[in-house]
Design a protein around this motif. Structure first.
Motif, short mmCIF file in Angstrom:
data_model
loop_
_atom_site.label_atom_id
_atom_site.label_comp_id
_atom_site.label_asym_id
_atom_site.label_seq_id
_atom_site.Cartn_x
_atom_site.Cartn_y
_atom_site.Cartn_z
N HIS A 162 34.85 47.68 40.58
CA HIS A 162 34.93 48.61 41.71
C HIS A 162 33.71 48.46 42.61
O HIS A 162 33.83 48.47 43.84
CB HIS A 162 35.05 50.05 41.21
N PHE A 163 32.53 48.35 42.00
CA PHE A 163 31.33 48.14 42.80
C PHE A 163 31.45 46.86 43.63
O PHE A 163 31.12 46.84 44.81
CB PHE A 163 30.10 48.05 41.89
N SER A 164 31.92 45.80 42.96
CA SER A 164 32.02 44.52 43.67
C SER A 164 32.99 44.62 44.83
O SER A 164 32.70 44.14 45.93
CB SER A 164 32.48 43.44 42.68
N GLU A 165 34.13 45.24 44.60
CA GLU A 165 35.13 45.38 45.67
C GLU A 165 34.59 46.23 46.81
O GLU A 165 34.79 45.92 47.99
CB GLU A 165 36.41 46.00 45.11
N PHE A 166 33.89 47.30 46.47
CA PHE A 166 33.33 48.17 47.51
C PHE A 166 32.28 47.42 48.33
O PHE A 166 32.19 47.57 49.55
CB PHE A 166 32.72 49.40 46.85
N GLY A 167 31.48 46.59 47.67
CA GLY A 167 30.49 45.80 48.40
C GLY A 167 31.12 44.84 49.37
O GLY A 167 30.67 44.68 50.51
N VAL A 168 32.21 44.17 48.94
CA VAL A 168 32.91 43.24 49.82
C VAL A 168 33.51 43.98 51.01
O VAL A 168 33.43 43.52 52.16
CB VAL A 168 34.00 42.48 49.04
N VAL B 293 35.74 36.60 45.73
CA VAL B 293 36.96 37.33 46.07
C VAL B 293 38.17 36.41 45.97
O VAL B 293 39.22 36.79 45.44
CB VAL B 293 36.84 37.92 47.49
N VAL B 294 38.03 35.18 46.48
CA VAL B 294 39.13 34.22 46.41
C VAL B 294 39.54 33.96 44.96
O VAL B 294 40.73 34.00 44.61
CB VAL B 294 38.72 32.90 47.10
N PHE B 295 38.55 33.74 44.09
CA PHE B 295 38.86 33.47 42.69
C PHE B 295 39.44 34.71 42.01
O PHE B 295 40.33 34.61 41.16
CB PHE B 295 37.61 33.00 41.96
N GLY B 296 38.93 35.89 42.38
CA GLY B 296 39.48 37.11 41.80
C GLY B 296 40.92 37.34 42.19
O GLY B 296 41.76 37.69 41.35
N VAL B 297 41.23 37.12 43.46
CA VAL B 297 42.62 37.28 43.93
C VAL B 297 43.52 36.24 43.28
O VAL B 297 44.64 36.53 42.84
CB VAL B 297 42.66 37.17 45.47
#
Length: 605
Positions: A58-64, A345-349
């Motif tokens: 969640h932190f990572s997504e919020f930062g992006v 983000v690309v790798f996560g998606v």
């Protein structure tokens, strides 16, 4: 997570950042690396001060999300158009070349086509934060390498948006056994287009009126609140149709960048920008699975080395076509040779969509993170090993100058000297130029200008350049000490030669006058005076009146310099004269205003 746990986690984040980032900066590694190391230290694979993986995500997504909002907010259409060649030309070539080389290499190594495609696209992206920070620290934005790097990074930030959005569609289209996969993909694409169109239309007709309404409340904090409301609202709309929230925040930022209230929003959000990016990098550091490194250290390090080397070679070859000077090509390549924040983000998606196995996703994430760690180290190695050799190569022997017979000789051909030289050249006046920057000389010679490499303070080179037959010497050297040294030598050998000099500031003016040089121009004075005159006109002053005010100020300033000159070594006397001159100028303008008021009253009576 309850309130107590949240406060403890917040305390851990702040302590880690405050300790690691200053140490990294003082060590020359940069703030980004400090945030990454801090996140890695407190994460579940090190000290385990923060262990909740979902919270990390969640932190990572919020930062992006927040980083994309800031990028969109800074993206003006005019800026995009002015940089269209470096953005779309250089950026497109870089992304295509790097993605092709990395993807093909991965496919030849036996990776499935989905993994090769994702690896090629993700690893072709570079770190905007690391590269832009380095460009700022090294003052490279004004160079061809800096301009090309900025354009490429901007294109990558833009290209990452459709890249992130289309990967799930690719997975949907390629799923085996799915009912009507093509229909599903087109339906998802239609929803995405509809939502984006709704966002753009709503932004055009609703955002400006809403901002205007908020401005009337005269509550500055409401700008920040509205920005966050817009970000969260659009992000949720995008998420509802299966698109990345980063796409929504980017669109939100662009909408605000296009509003007349953009600068107020930027001023309010600027203090938070660094912390938000830091939060993102700490989240990235926490999500790195060092267990993968422990299991296969040589495989991971080999992939990192191969990736950085391949990308560096491709960028160095492309730099030849990007109008980058030979001496800056390797620096340019190293600047953007790492993986980027959007690769995570690309790798996560891709992992979430089933395009890449989770083990492969963790490996790619680790490769990108370690490549980001490697960049500051590579730049340090460049400074220690490569730059001195390039400097030695630049310090080549002065050229053998064939006898010249031009009336003007210009020493120094930077921004100041170029304007003089181009003006004279346009009028057919013969000019001989001496400069010590080989890259600059190589560039100027492409346009037919006669520029020679050499130290302009050497009398033998000046004589070879034809100073004995020249009528005027223009001293446009950057360094004040070097220019004074040149003038001293020329005055001793050629006392009758006319010298026109570039003055950096008033102290330089006094030292020029000590040497009998009375034909000089302060490099900032005339331009600043002209801009001040334009400001007066913009405030409603009559153009003739603004011109007269500027001329009176100019005359008073020159007279003050002449009056101060005999006393410029006496600090107390100089301060007293400066105060007196300021009072005189204020009184002069007060009298002008009074006379104008009296004239206006006489016209109405």
């Amino acid at each position: 997570m309850n309130q107590h746990d949240f406060l403890i986690a917040l305390l851990v984040f702040l302590v880690a950042a405050v300790v690691a980032v200053p140490l990294a900066r003082r060590s020359g590694l940069g703030a980004v690396l400090g945030y990454l190391l801090a996140g890695a230290a407190i994460g579940p694979f090190a000290l385990r001060l923060v262990t909740d993986v979902e919270s990390i995500l969640h932190f990572s997504e919020f930062g992006v999300v927040l980083m994309m909002f800031v990028i969109g907010l800074e993206l003006e259409p005019r800026k995009l158009w002015a940089l269209r060649r470096s953005i779309f030309g250089y950026g497109g070539a870089q992304l295509a070349a790097c993605a092709l080389v990395i993807g093909v290499t991965a496919a030849l190594a036996g990776a499935p086509w989905q993994v090769a495609l994702v690896a090629g696209l993700g690893l072709a992206l570079s770190s905007t934060a690391i590269a832009l920070s380095t460009l700022t620290e090294r003052n490279l934005f004004g160079t061809p390498a800096g301009a090309a790097s900025f354009g490429i990074l901007l294109f990558q930030d833009i290209a990452a948006i459709p890249m992130i959005a289309l990967l799930p569609l690719l997975a949907t289209h390629g799923a085996e056994g799915a009912a009507a996969p093509g229909t599903t993909g087109w339906l998802a694409a239609g929803k995405a287009v509809a939502v984006i169109g709704l966002v753009v239309a709503g932004g055009r007709y609703l955002v400006r009126p809403a901002l205007r309404f908020i401005a009337r409340t005269d509550m500055r904090e409401m700008f920040t609140a509205f920005a966050l409301l817009l970000v969260v609202g659009i992000a949720l709309m995008m998420d509802a149709v299966g698109l990345s929230m980063a796409l929504g925040t980017f669109v939100a930022g662009v909408l605000l960048a296009d509003s007349e209230y953009r600068h107020a929003l930027e001023a309010d959000l600027e203090p938070f920008k660094g912390l938000l990016l830091g939060l993102f990098f700490m989240a990235v550091g926490m999500s790195i699975d060092f267990a993968v490194l422990a299991r296969s250290p040589w495989l991971v390090l080999g992939l990192v080395a191969a990736f950085v080397a391949a990308k560096t070679v491709v960028l160095a070859l492309l730099a030849k076509h990007f109008a980058i000077a030979r001496g800056q090509r390797l620096l340019f390549a190293l600047l953007i040779s790492q993986g980027g924040e959007f690769a995570f983000v690309v790798f996560g998606v891709a992992g979430g969509a089933g395009l890449v196995p989770r083990e492969t996703e963790a490996l790619l994430v680790l490769v990108v993170a370690l490549s980001m760690v490697a960049t500051p180290l590579l730049l340090l190695a460049y400074d220690q090993l490569v730059a001195p050799r390039l400097g030695g190569r630049r310090a080549r022997p002065d050229e053998a100058i064939t006898p010249q017979d031009n009336p003007v000789l210009i020493a120094g051909f930077g921004r100041f000297g170029q304007i003089i030289g181009r003006l004279l050249y346009s009028q057919g006046v013969g000019v001989t130029v001496l400069d010590h920057d080989p890259d600059q000389i190589e560039f100027l010679r492409q346009y037919g200008l006669k520029v020679f490499y050499g130290d302009a303070t050497r009398l033998d080179l000046l004589e070879a350049a034809g100073i004995a037959r020249a009528r005027i010497l223009v001293v446009a050297i950057d360094g004040m000490d070097e220019s004074l040294q040149l003038i001293d030598r020329v005055r001793e050998r050629f006392p009758e030669l006319q010298i026109y000099a570039r003055a950096r500031h008033v102290s330089h003016v006094y030292q020029l006058k000590d040497r009998g040089v009375h034909l000089f121009e302060r490099e900032m004075f005339e331009g600043s005076l002209m801009l001040g005159r334009r400001v007066l006109e913009g405030l409603g002053f009559d153009p003739a009146e603004a011109r007269n005010v500027a001329l009176r100020f100019r005359r008073h300033n020159i007279q003050a310099i002449d009056r101060f000159y005999p006393h410029y070594t006496d600090q107390k006397k100089l301060v007293s004269l400066a105060r007196q001159a300021r009072d005189e100028l204020e009184e002069m303008f007060r009298q002008d205003r009074e006379q104008r008021r009296q004239r206006e009253e006489a016209e109405w009576t």
